[in-house]
Structures are given as C-alpha cells and as structure tokens.
Design an enzyme around this catalytic site. Structure first.
Site, PDB file in Angstrom:
ATOM      1  CG  HIS A 112      -1.782   1.160   1.427  1.00  0.00           C
ATOM      2  ND1 HIS A 112      -3.108   1.197   1.071  1.00  0.00           N
ATOM      3  CD2 HIS A 112      -1.511   2.387   1.965  1.00  0.00           C
ATOM      4  CE1 HIS A 112      -3.608   2.390   1.359  1.00  0.00           C
ATOM      5  NE2 HIS A 112      -2.666   3.133   1.912  1.00  0.00           N
ATOM      6  CD  GLU A 113       2.420   3.593   3.904  1.00  0.00           C
ATOM      7  OE1 GLU A 113       2.678   4.612   3.231  1.00  0.00           O
ATOM      8  OE2 GLU A 113       1.654   3.614   4.885  1.00  0.00           O
ATOM      9  CG  HIS A 116       0.307   6.110  -0.513  1.00  0.00           C
ATOM     10  ND1 HIS A 116      -0.854   6.611  -1.058  1.00  0.00           N
ATOM     11  CD2 HIS A 116      -0.045   5.567   0.688  1.00  0.00           C
ATOM     12  CE1 HIS A 116      -1.873   6.379  -0.227  1.00  0.00           C
ATOM     13  NE2 HIS A 116      -1.410   5.738   0.837  1.00  0.00           N
ATOM     14  CD  GLU A 172      -5.119   5.801   2.245  1.00  0.00           C
ATOM     15  OE1 GLU A 172      -5.174   4.661   2.723  1.00  0.00           O
ATOM     16  OE2 GLU A 172      -4.038   6.357   1.987  1.00  0.00           O
TER      17      GLU A 172
HETATM   18 ZN   LIG Z   1      -2.558   5.095   2.367  1.00  0.00          ZN
END
Ligand SMILES: [Zn+2]
Length: 448
Positions: A112-113, A116, A172
């Site tokens: 997830h990171e 980003h 997100e």
């Molecule tokens: Zn996030």
C-alpha cells in the site's frame, strides 16, 4: 479462451504533479535523513534484512514500477504506524509488525505504501497545495537549503498533517487497488491488506493507530473493494505466511527499548550488541596532521584531519537520547589536552605525563560526574612512554556500565590522549581491536 491476466486490470498512473521524479527522490532522501535524526531507527540486521527482502519481492511486481528505488527501515515505537516518503523510502513501526497476524498483512501495508510512492501521491498533493511559488522553487533546483528546506518554507514540510503524508480518500482507494495488485503478483493474498486495515480500525487499536488512520483515511468499504478486485484477478493460490515471520515477530518482541543496544531472546541467546558495528578485519588509515593510526574500515571518522581531534565510531556507536543529546557509547576519541598555560610557550616537558594525566582525569570527571578512575599502568605508544587509565562511567546504552580506557602520551603539543569507549558487555570482544588501533599509532615528528 484467454484467461484474464493482470495486464487486463486497470493500470493506475500518477496524477497531476509539478515535481519531476528525480525531485521526488531528492525530497524523499532529505526527509528520510530527517526521520532518522528524530526517530529511533532499529539497527537489527535480521529485521532489516527481512524487511528489505519483503520490499524487494514486492518491488519486482510490474505494478510497483521501476522508477523509484524502494528502501525500508523499522522505527522502534509501539505505536501502529507506517509511512512512505516520496521517491522510495518506507518506514514501518515495530508496533505495526507486532500487530500483523501474518506476513501477507505486513506485505500488504508495505505494498500500500509503495503504491503511494509509485503513484506519487505525496508530491501530487503538495503540487496542488501550492501552485504559485512551488513551480518557481522547483525550477530553481537545489539552491539554498535543499529541496525539503525550501518546501518547509512553503509550508510543505514533514510536520503533522503534512500534505506529503496525509493522504486523500482518492489516494487511499488508489493505493489499495494498486497495492492489492502488487501483493497478488508477489504471491500474497491481497485480502490480508484489507484485513489489517480493519484490524487497525477495531476499537482496541485506535489510540495507538490514530496517526496511521488519519494519514490513511478509510475510503469506505475497503474489504469489499479489495474482494471485488480479487474477483477480476487471474485465479491463483496465495501465500499468507512464512515461518520466518514468526521468528521476526519474536525478534521485534525482544528488541531493546530505544537507546539500548542489547536484547534478550527467549532461547537465552544474546545477539551481538550492534551487529552492523562489528569491526571489520580490514583497516583504514587516519592521516592526521599530528598523528596517524589504523581503524576498522566499516567504522566512520568524525572530524577533520587538519584539526588535532578525531572521533572514530561505528554508526551504531553514536547514540542520541530523547533530549537530542549525542554521546559516543562505542568507539574512540583522539585529541590533545591543552593545559591552559601551555597554549603559548616552549614545548612541554615530557616528564609531566603522570601529573598531566591526573589533571585530564579530573577534567573528565568535572564534565561527567559518573566517571570513576580505576587502575593505571604504563605502556609504550609508538615507542613513547604512555599511561593507560581505566575509567568507569554510566553508558548512554541503558542499563550498561561504560568502560573507558584512557591512553595518554606527553607530546610537545600537549597531552595526547586516545579514549576507547565501550559498554561493559562488549569490552572484552572489542579489546583486540582497540589494542590494534593503539599499536598502529604513529606520531608525526615535524608537525607544522
Ligand atoms: Zn494510504
């Protein structure tokens, strides 16, 4: 009939951005250095190697992109958090590793990171937050303060609520979507990422995970969105856990509190205090104006060879406490003790070794009240008479006593001294290294 492949899934692209990819990397590098100064970075090679191998495995997924060099460090903190800086650096709190039920959940947060980073959410948000001065600043390159310093002046620093770290709900959703693809491609069940987020939001975890949840707000129906995405993926069997993960959780559970070197393991095995600090067999030469000596080549030199003082220490030997005070807990300091009356005048009388040494010890005790002087013996350094005085003091490594060996030689410039510093638990192992350093000392005869 063609089975649906990952290639058929929606491939997200980075959005609006005034930064170049190279500038993402620069900002991230400067911000990572700031994080390392302020937070307690874990220096445990087993944990570091494990996290790095996870990030490398995830990084091979096509959805991780090839633009940014990913790196990962653990922060010793019981809070449940993780964050990504632009351009590649990832940080994960030990509290989050402890919370994860399996490797896939930890991999999920990392994926997830990494999404980003790959989708450049931080700098995209920063670009939107300042459309007026930012383009000019970014065009100006690295003049002045460095990129992060200039961003900070524009209100885009690393502080709480920073646009670099606090993600929008759209960001997100995208990081979940792309992160699930990275996970699946690396062989992890993507649903575990959503499960970890759900766990974070559970009542009991909330206080400790407040920062994470504020930076990564729930875009709504996280689990359902990931489940639907999995439906579109080519069917395959996923891995959720490895044996290594259980071992890593044990390592994390027994890490010493921040500022300490040693931890105790259940099996009675005591890990080396600072594995990365172990002196290498190869030595490097310090070539100062007044003296030279050899030291392990994986240790660092702090100081300028033109000055008469130098500190040699492994990176883990320099400890910073919560108040920001920096101490040498492990390493060597070499300098001259200049008695006030000797700063000007004829070369010193070399028989004053004993009285000058006593004076230096008193001076050291004056600056650190915990220092106790012990036994003293005579040796030779580079053929000159020398005194070795053993000192005890409190160590910056919590719960440790520090053993210092103060070696003094009367020289024309003043009292030359070399202090070898180590926590008591390490002092026996390090002794041969200190002895070798001492044997290699050469005074330059005609220093200008
Ligand atoms: Zn996030």
């Amino acid at each position: 009939m063609t089975a649906a492949g990952f290639a058929d899934l929606k491939n997200l692209k980075p959005g609006f951005n005034l930064f170049s990819s190279q500038q993402d990397i620069e900002v991230g590098r400067e911000a990572a250095a700031e994080v390392a100064r302020k937070q307690s970075i874990v220096r445990n090679s087993e944990l570091n190697n494990y996290l790095t191998s996870l990030v490398q495995r995830l990084g091979r997924s096509p959805h991780a992109g090839t633009e940014f060099p990913f790196s990962v460090q653990a922060i010793s903190d019981k809070n449940i958090n993780a964050f990504a800086l632009p351009g590649g650096p990832l940080f994960v709190y030990t509290g989050l590793i402890s919370l994860a039920d399996n490797e896939a959940q930890l991999a999920g947060v990392l994926a997830h990171e990494m999404s980003h980073i790959r989708l450049r959410h931080g700098t995209s948000q920063a670009s939107k937050a300042n459309l007026i001065q930012l383009p000019l600043m970014l065009a100006g390159g690295l003049a002045g303060n460095g990129l992060l310093g200039q961003l900070t002046q524009l209100g885009i620093g690393l502080g709480s609520g920073s646009v670099l770290l606090k993600m929008s709900r759209t960001a997100e959703s995208q990081a979940d979507y792309n992160g699930a693809l990275i996970m699946a491609e690396a062989g992890y069940n993507p649903i575990e990422m959503a499960r970890l987020f759900q766990k974070l939001e559970a009542q009991e975890g909330q206080a400790r995970s407040a920062q994470f949840l504020s930076d990564h707000p729930n875009p709504g129906n996280r689990i359902k969105a990931v489940q639907e995405e999995i439906q579109q993926m080519p069917r395959r069997s996923y891995n959720t856990d490895t044996r290594q993960f259980a071992r890593i959780k044990d390592v994390v559970a027994h890490l010493p509190p921040p500022g300490q070197l040693r931890g105790q393991y259940d099996d009675g095995h005591t890990p080396p205090a600072a594995p990365d600090a172990r002196p290498s067999k190869q030595s490097k030469q310090y070539q100062g104006r007044l003296f030279t000596f050899g030291y392990p080549d994986n240790w660092q030199m702090f100081g300028n060879p033109q000055s008469a003082m130098v500190t040699i220490a492994p990176a883990d030997g320099v400890v910073q406490d919560r108040s920001g005070k920096v101490s040498i807990g492990y390493g060597a300091v070499v300098s001259y003790y200049l008695l006030q009356s000797d700063e000007i005048g004829p070369p010193r009388d070399t028989d004053k070794l004993q009285s000058d040494t006593d004076d230096l010890v008193r001076q050291l005790q004056h600056s650190d009240r915990t220092i106790r002087a012990g036994e003293q013996r005579g040796i030779k350094v580079n053929g000159y008479p020398a005194l070795v005085t053993t000192l005890n003091a409190s160590s910056p490594f919590q719960g440790e006593t520090e053993i210092d060996q103060l070696v003094t030689v009367a020289r024309p410039q003043g009292l030359w001294y070399m202090v070898f510093i180590s926590p008591q638990s390490e002092s026996r192992d390090i002794q041969p290294v200190f002895d070798q350093m001492l044997r290699s000392v050469r005074f330059r005869s005609s220093a200008q």
